[in-house]
Motif scaffolding. Structure first.
Motif, PDB file in Angstrom:
ATOM      1  N   UNK B  71       0.826  -1.211   0.000  1.00 46.05           N
ATOM      2  CA  UNK B  71       0.000   0.000   0.000  1.00 46.05           C
ATOM      3  C   UNK B  71       0.857   1.256   0.000  1.00 46.05           C
ATOM      4  N   UNK B  76      -1.142   4.260  -1.803  1.00 47.86           N
ATOM      5  CA  UNK B  76      -2.474   4.185  -1.199  1.00 47.86           C
ATOM      6  C   UNK B  76      -2.408   4.551   0.273  1.00 47.86           C
ATOM      7  N   UNK B  77      -1.215   4.419   0.855  1.00 47.60           N
ATOM      8  CA  UNK B  77      -1.051   4.679   2.283  1.00 47.60           C
ATOM      9  C   UNK B  77       0.245   5.462   2.415  1.00 47.60           C
ATOM     10  N   UNK B  96      -2.618  15.255  -2.850  1.00 52.96           N
ATOM     11  CA  UNK B  96      -3.672  14.285  -3.124  1.00 52.96           C
ATOM     12  C   UNK B  96      -3.959  14.151  -4.629  1.00 52.96           C
ATOM     13  N   UNK B  97      -4.021  15.289  -5.295  1.00 55.19           N
ATOM     14  CA  UNK B  97      -4.382  15.296  -6.705  1.00 55.19           C
ATOM     15  C   UNK B  97      -3.308  14.629  -7.567  1.00 55.19           C
ATOM     16  N   UNK B 100      -3.222  10.951  -7.024  1.00 51.23           N
ATOM     17  CA  UNK B 100      -4.276  10.292  -7.795  1.00 51.23           C
ATOM     18  C   UNK B 100      -3.848  10.147  -9.244  1.00 51.23           C
ATOM     19  N   UNK B 103      -1.313   7.391  -9.591  1.00 52.25           N
ATOM     20  CA  UNK B 103      -1.936   6.070  -9.584  1.00 52.25           C
ATOM     21  C   UNK B 103      -2.588   5.776 -10.922  1.00 52.25           C
ATOM     22  N   UNK B 104      -3.215   6.822 -11.460  1.00 50.83           N
ATOM     23  CA  UNK B 104      -3.951   6.649 -12.704  1.00 50.83           C
ATOM     24  C   UNK B 104      -3.000   6.316 -13.852  1.00 50.83           C
ATOM     25  N   UNK B 109      -3.534  -1.872 -10.559  1.00 52.05           N
ATOM     26  CA  UNK B 109      -3.886  -2.663  -9.368  1.00 52.05           C
ATOM     27  C   UNK B 109      -4.665  -3.905  -9.752  1.00 52.05           C
ATOM     28  N   UNK B 111      -6.813  -6.649  -7.401  1.00 48.78           N
ATOM     29  CA  UNK B 111      -7.223  -6.911  -6.014  1.00 48.78           C
ATOM     30  C   UNK B 111      -7.664  -8.361  -5.838  1.00 48.78           C
ATOM     31  N   UNK B 112      -7.633  -8.801  -4.590  1.00 48.63           N
ATOM     32  CA  UNK B 112      -8.096 -10.156  -4.306  1.00 48.63           C
ATOM     33  C   UNK B 112      -9.555 -10.329  -4.709  1.00 48.63           C
ATOM     34  N   UNK B 115     -12.895  -6.580  -7.731  1.00 49.23           N
ATOM     35  CA  UNK B 115     -13.277  -5.166  -7.752  1.00 49.23           C
ATOM     36  C   UNK B 115     -13.484  -4.597  -9.149  1.00 49.23           C
ATOM     37  N   UNK B 174      -7.285  -4.697 -16.977  1.00 47.91           N
ATOM     38  CA  UNK B 174      -7.506  -3.303 -16.611  1.00 47.91           C
ATOM     39  C   UNK B 174      -6.224  -2.695 -16.044  1.00 47.91           C
ATOM     40  N   UNK B 186      -2.557  -7.739  -5.210  1.00 47.52           N
ATOM     41  CA  UNK B 186      -2.727  -8.052  -3.790  1.00 47.52           C
ATOM     42  C   UNK B 186      -3.468  -9.381  -3.672  1.00 47.52           C
ATOM     43  N   UNK B 187      -2.750 -10.457  -3.366  1.00 44.39           N
ATOM     44  CA  UNK B 187      -3.349 -11.794  -3.273  1.00 44.39           C
ATOM     45  C   UNK B 187      -4.265 -12.059  -4.462  1.00 44.39           C
TER      46      UNK B 187
END
Lengths: 849, 266
Positions: B71, B76-77, B96-97, B100, B103-104, B109, B111-112, B115, B174, B186-187
């Protein structure tokens, strides 16, 4: 155990239930506001009238002959003569009598305008008496009027106008205005209020001269009984000697009657409020249904777990209903408090608009409290019943399953049922509109409207998904990922979208219908005036009372006036039915009303009538028919139909010959003057001349056709905007419903929103996404509402086409505004859910531990 | 197909020095939750480098801090101290912007729990990050990715109509579609049966081998870790070991060794 769970559930879902709580509270607030307002004004009026007329044991007055008499200032046509006063005086048990005089007398304020009240209470003049046996008038300042030049005015009017003792004040009587000196200011009983009336008291002899048409007559006689004689006893004693044409009633009955009149004028507000609170509560019930449906869906796993450990269906149902009951109770409590505040606010508002609602502490009666809690709790319970049943059907195995997608119910059967109901309703409305004079047209129309409404409600989830697709197309096409996702989200759960939109639809459908109706009334009225009004100016009283013929002389002499026709209204009973006729020479009336004869001739001999075609057909009278008649003076006779004229768009349905009028109607007062100007005269100069001639008559209005239209339009617009303001509450509740639905959806989609943030959606885009969804819901609701509104409005217009609403007018610009309002409501409703979505913590949303 | 932003991959040895070849790296990153008695050190001064064009697995028992590390590296963290770089960009300097946007544009990502957005079709889900960015997708690259993950015949379906394995392959597509600097998984096989899991792992491997992508995968499954080029072992917030070209039996053996040495730092 179930109760504990229900309470824990309420506490746990506090944030999710907050909006619903507000929706319940708003509905209850309106109901309790109406009841508190009504109880408070009634209590104040009771105080006003129990102190009023305490010493009056009986009242003698002329018997109203033609029931439905509309002369609010007393029966001036048939006053009580002095001989009756003397008869009553001689009755055993009567201690004292007072010949009371009352009539029209309006005070002009400092700008020269007649003092009026918002509720349309009358302006009256009375004879001054401070004898406590006969009147509750008592002086606050100054003294009673002495001589013809002095008056006393009531304290409410004094406060409104700022007049003080010693001021010179113009007063409009039946004739031109006259100026008097204020000698005193009085109150009625202990109150500062007169319930909206303005009261001028004259010295008794002056009152007789100014207010009564004939000297030695009275409006009514107040009687004070001797000690030990009851009101009933003195009433029956007088009744035995009273000549025909007069009646006697006890003082108590008389004051009840007077207070009932005032009460009904003040009752309009709470009654209107009650109607609108019904709408508000109904809209609120949609919000409640939606909230509980969503909550049940979100708690499927929890409920299934309870079922798995042994809870019965009934217990689950009770759990949900228990939460609903708790929510309803809390909402009712808040609503009751808000209602009291609203009632106080409403009173202040009405008074600030020139109304006169008596002051006094707010009255919170037991029945108000019971009603508030009953409405809040029962409506919430009823609305939660279907979701509660659905909760009961959650199978225990759902506890073991992953988030199961909600079962998709058969769309086809819903579409079929909804279409059938809508079609049946539309057909019923069409029948009613096509045949408005049929006896059951009203029922057909109402039932049809309800059926269409129910059908649209059933259909709305079906329509919802395609509507969201269509309405959302521009968002998906032009507004990027946020637009695409917003549109998809709006389509995602058509039931939810539909329920949120339907709540909005209700308020906008009513607004739309009223707007179409109002616009049609205006257009029809314009058409009637254009076609039917032949006169160039109309002179009428601002206070809807009759006035002295001297005004006619004043305008007749103005240069450029070709003719000035006085209109006198004669109420009479024709063949057992009370009707209004215009009295006068039909040749004079033909021009202003553009009368065209279809049968007989345009002339009247004594004892003759002209009637309109509609009257002829509905009463089955023809030229030569002899109609039995009874006049305002009580005399009976017959009238012969001398001719029939085409139904005039404006103008009388019956014309009575002037000789009969003179014989049976002692009053020379006139109701209206129709003026036709000389076409070759300078119109500006003529208008100026008329204005000048009427300067001495501030109580009279001079209007040309455009003025009449403008006045009618503005009074219609005022009425419509008052209704729209009240309907706005239901729209606010509907907006809360959208807030709630979106907010709950955001909670439900936390994980998804977190993922969107993780893959690079920024907060702004996320807010846009929610906003677009809300706008689609708002636009859908508004489109449904405006559509229904136009349908209802048009059907009502068609059904009343023969009752003077001949023209259908659909105000497109205003309706477009309603659609925009729907969109704006969507934007506003999205603010909080969008913020909430933007605040979603990515890590918490996607973490799987 | 070559990675346009980096040179050919080179295996790194102990790799503790920052180089331009790293897709992402951390310098003395710590993450501490709570304070006083409830103080928990999730990451303890970790300095690590994720080489470009390689498939790296992060392994460790529950509570070892592997997810927290991921993360932090993915933005993300935020770490309590230390620096995280994605490419040459230091994350704590970003607001923050910008975070983002990073990340974009630079991170993918998986996810397990898959999502995916349930209202969108597979293709719409795959092109979602590009649409969010308001960018046109590179059609040739998109085709390559779609074929690599093998969902071409499912593009018009919604997630609910796909099996778990298909959904996770769409999720991988994606993540890869924007041609990110680095993909964090992540897993990714946590919710899948072994066959579907193997499919997903091979496609991540293919993305690294054939399309020169960089993938970091957090897992506790030795079989899954066996697909990686290198494994970082985490325990108590520290990197305790690394293994090059692992195989499942090797990994299992190493894990057992750790369990015997529980609590002893190397």
């Amino acid at each position: 155990m179930i109760a504990t769970l229900a309470i824990r559930g309420l506490v746990a879902h506090k944030p999710r239930l907050a909006v619903t709580l507000v929706a319940i509270a708003l509905g209850v607030a309106f109901v309790s506001c109406a009841m508190i307002f009504s109880a408070t004004t009634n209590a104040a009026l009771d105080r006003l009238f129990t102190t009023a007329g305490k010493g009056t044991d009986a009242v003698v007055r002329p018997q109203p002959l033609l029931v439905g008499g509309d002369d609010a200032t007393g029966n001036a046509d048939a006053p009580v003569p002095d001989s009756v006063l003397r008869t009553v005086q001689g009755v055993d048990g009567v201690a004292e009598v007072h010949g009371a005089v009352s009539g029209f007398a309006a005070i002009l304020d400092k700008t020269g305008k007649v003092v009026t009240s918002a509720q349309g209470a009358p302006q009256i003049g009375v004879d001054w008496t401070d004898d406590p046996d006969f009147s509750t008038m008592h002086l606050r300042s100054g003294r009673g009027p002495h001589g013809a030049d002095e008056i006393a005015i009531d304290v409410a009017t004094a406060a409104k106008t700022g007049y003080r003792v010693g001021d010179r004040v113009p007063v409009v009587l039946r004739g031109p205005s006259q100026t008097f000196t204020v000698a005193g200011i009085f109150a009625l009983g202990g109150a500062n209020s007169t319930g909206g009336m303005s009261i001028v008291a004259f010295e008794p002899a002056a009152a007789q001269r100014l207010l009564m048409e004939r000297q030695g007559t009275y409006s009514h006689i107040d009687v004070h009984a001797r000690r030990g004689v009851s009101q009933e006893q003195v009433r029956s004693a007088i009744g035995r000697v009273l000549p025909a044409g007069f009646e006697v009633l006890t003082g108590r009955d008389a004051s009840d009657e007077a207070s009932a009149d005032l009460r009904s004028s003040l009752d309009i507000f709470p009654r209107l409020l009650l109607w609108f609170s019904v709408v508000a509560v109904f809209v609120g019930s949609f919000v409640i249904v939606n909230t509980f449906s969503i909550l049940v869906a979100q708690r499927t796993r929890e409920l299934a777990l309870l079922r798995a450990v042994g809870a019965s269906r009934r217990q689950i149902r009770r759990l949900v209903l228990g939460e609903a009951a708790g929510l309803g109770l809390i909402g009712s409590l808040f609503g009751l408090g808000a209602g009291a505040a609203l009632a106080a606010g409403l009173r202040a508002l009405i008074n600030s608009f020139g109304g006169d609602v008596p002051r006094g502490g707010l009255v919170l009666s037991t029945s108000t409290v019971i009603w508030a809690f009953a409405v809040g709790t029962l409506v919430t319970l009823a609305a939660a019943y279907v979701p509660a049943r659905r909760a009961g059907t959650v199978p225990p195995v759902a506890a073991m399953l992953d988030e199961a997608p909600p079962p998709i119910r058969s769309v086809r059967s819903r579409a079929r049922a909804g279409s059938a109901v809508t079609a049946a309703g539309a057909a019923s409305m069409a029948v009613a509109a096509a045949n408005p004079s049929g006896g059951s047209a009203g029922i057909l129309l109402g039932a049809g409207a309800l059926l269409v409404f129910a059908g649209v409600l059933v259909l709305s989830p079906v329509l919802g998904s395609s509507a969201a697709r269509i309405l959302g197309w521009p968002f998906a096409r032009f507004l990027g990922a946020a637009g695409m996702l917003g549109r998809e989200n709006a389509q995602r759960n058509p039931r939810r979208t539909a329920a949120a939109a339907s709540a909005l639809m209700i308020g906008l459908a009513l607004s739309g219908a009223i707007t179409v109706m109002a616009s049609s009334v205006k257009a029809s009225l314009d058409q009637q005036l254009d076609e039917g009004l032949g006169s160039d100016y109309v002179v009428s009283s601002k206070t809807e009372t009759s006035f002295s013929p001297r005004a006619l002389e004043a305008v007749s002499g103005v240069r450029g006036v070709q003719s000035a026709v006085p209109i006198r209204t004669a109420r009479m009973e024709l063949d057992g039915r009370v009707r209004s006729a215009a009295a006068g020479d039909p040749r004079a009336l033909a021009a202003p009303y553009r009368l065209k004869m279809t049968d007989g001739r345009l002339a009247l001999a004594a004892g003759e009538l002209l009637i309109s075609k509609h009257v002829a057909e509905s009463s089955d009278w023809a030229v030569g028919t002899i109609v039995p008649a009874r006049f305002a003076d009580g005399a009976r006779g017959t009238l012969r139909v001398a001719g029939i004229y085409a139904d005039p768009p404006i103008g009388p349905a019956i014309i009575l010959d002037p000789a009969s009028y003179r014989a049976h109607y002692p009053s020379t007062l006139i109701n209206q003057i129709e003026i036709i100007t000389d076409p070759v005269a300078d119109s500006v100069a003529t208008k100026q001349g008329l204005r000048t001639a009427l300067r001495a008559w501030p109580g009279l209005d001079l209007q040309d056709q455009a003025d009449i239209k403008a006045a009618a339009h503005s009074s219609i617009d005022e009425f419509v905007s008052a209704i729209l303001v009240l309907l706005a509450l239901s729209v606010v509740i509907a907006a809360l419903g959208i807030v709630n639905t979106l907010g709950l959806s955001v909670i439900e989609r936390t994980r998804e929103i977190g993922m969107l943030r993780a893959v690079g959606m920024d907060r702004r885009q996320l807010r846009h996404m929610i906003r677009y969804e809300a706008v689609i819901v708002g636009a859908f609701g508004a489109a449904l509402g405006v559509g229904l509104g136009v349908l209802y409005g048009s059907a009502l217009q068609r059904a009343s086409a023969e009752d003077g609403m001949a023209v259908l007018s659909i105000p497109l610009r205003q309706l477009a505004l309603y659609l925009l309002a729907g969109i704006a409501i969507g934007v506003a409703a999205a603010i909080w859910p969008a913020r909430r979505a933007a605040r979603v913590r990515i890590l918490r949303a996607i973490a799987h531990e | 197909m070559t990675n346009p932003t980096g040179p050919a991959p080179a295996p790194t040895g102990t790799g503790t020095t920052g180089t331009a070849e790293a897709a992402a790296r951390t310098e003395s990153v710590s993450k501490i939750y709570g304070s006083g008695d409830t103080r928990v050190v999730a990451l303890n001064e970790i300095t690590v480098e994720i080489p470009r064009g390689r498939f790296t697995a992060i392994m460790g028992p529950s509570g070892s801090g592997k997810s927290t590390l991921m993360h932090c590296m993915a933005g993300l963290d935020a770490p309590s101290s230390g620096q995280v770089y994605v490419g040459e960009v230091e994350l704590s300097s970003l607001n923050e912007k910008r975070l983002t946007r990073l990340r974009r544009d630079k991170v993918g990502f998986v996810f397990q729990a898959f999502n995916l957005v349930p209202t969108l079709t597979a293709l719409e889900n795959i092109s979602l990050p590009a649409r969010i960015a308001g960018r046109k997708t590179d059609q040739a690259w998109l085709n390559l990715i779609i074929d690599t993950v093998g969902v071409r015949d499912r593009l018009g379906h919604r997630p609910a109509q796909l099996s778990g394995g298909q959904q996770q392959r769409v999720a991988c597509a994606r993540a890869l579609a924007t041609r990110p600097e680095i993909v964090f998984a992540d897993e990714p096989t946590g919710n899948l049966d072994s066959r579907a899991g193997a499919d997903v792992l091979s496609l991540l491997q293919d993305a690294v081998r054939r399309a020169s992508q960089t993938v970091v995968m957090v897992t506790h499954d030795p079989v899954a870790a066996g697909y990686a080029d290198e494994i970082l072992f985490l325990a108590d917030g520290r990197i305790v070991d690394r293994m090059l070209d692992p195989t499942a039996p090797n990994v299992l053996e190493r894990m057992k060794a750790f369990e015997r040495l529980e609590g002893v730092a190397p």
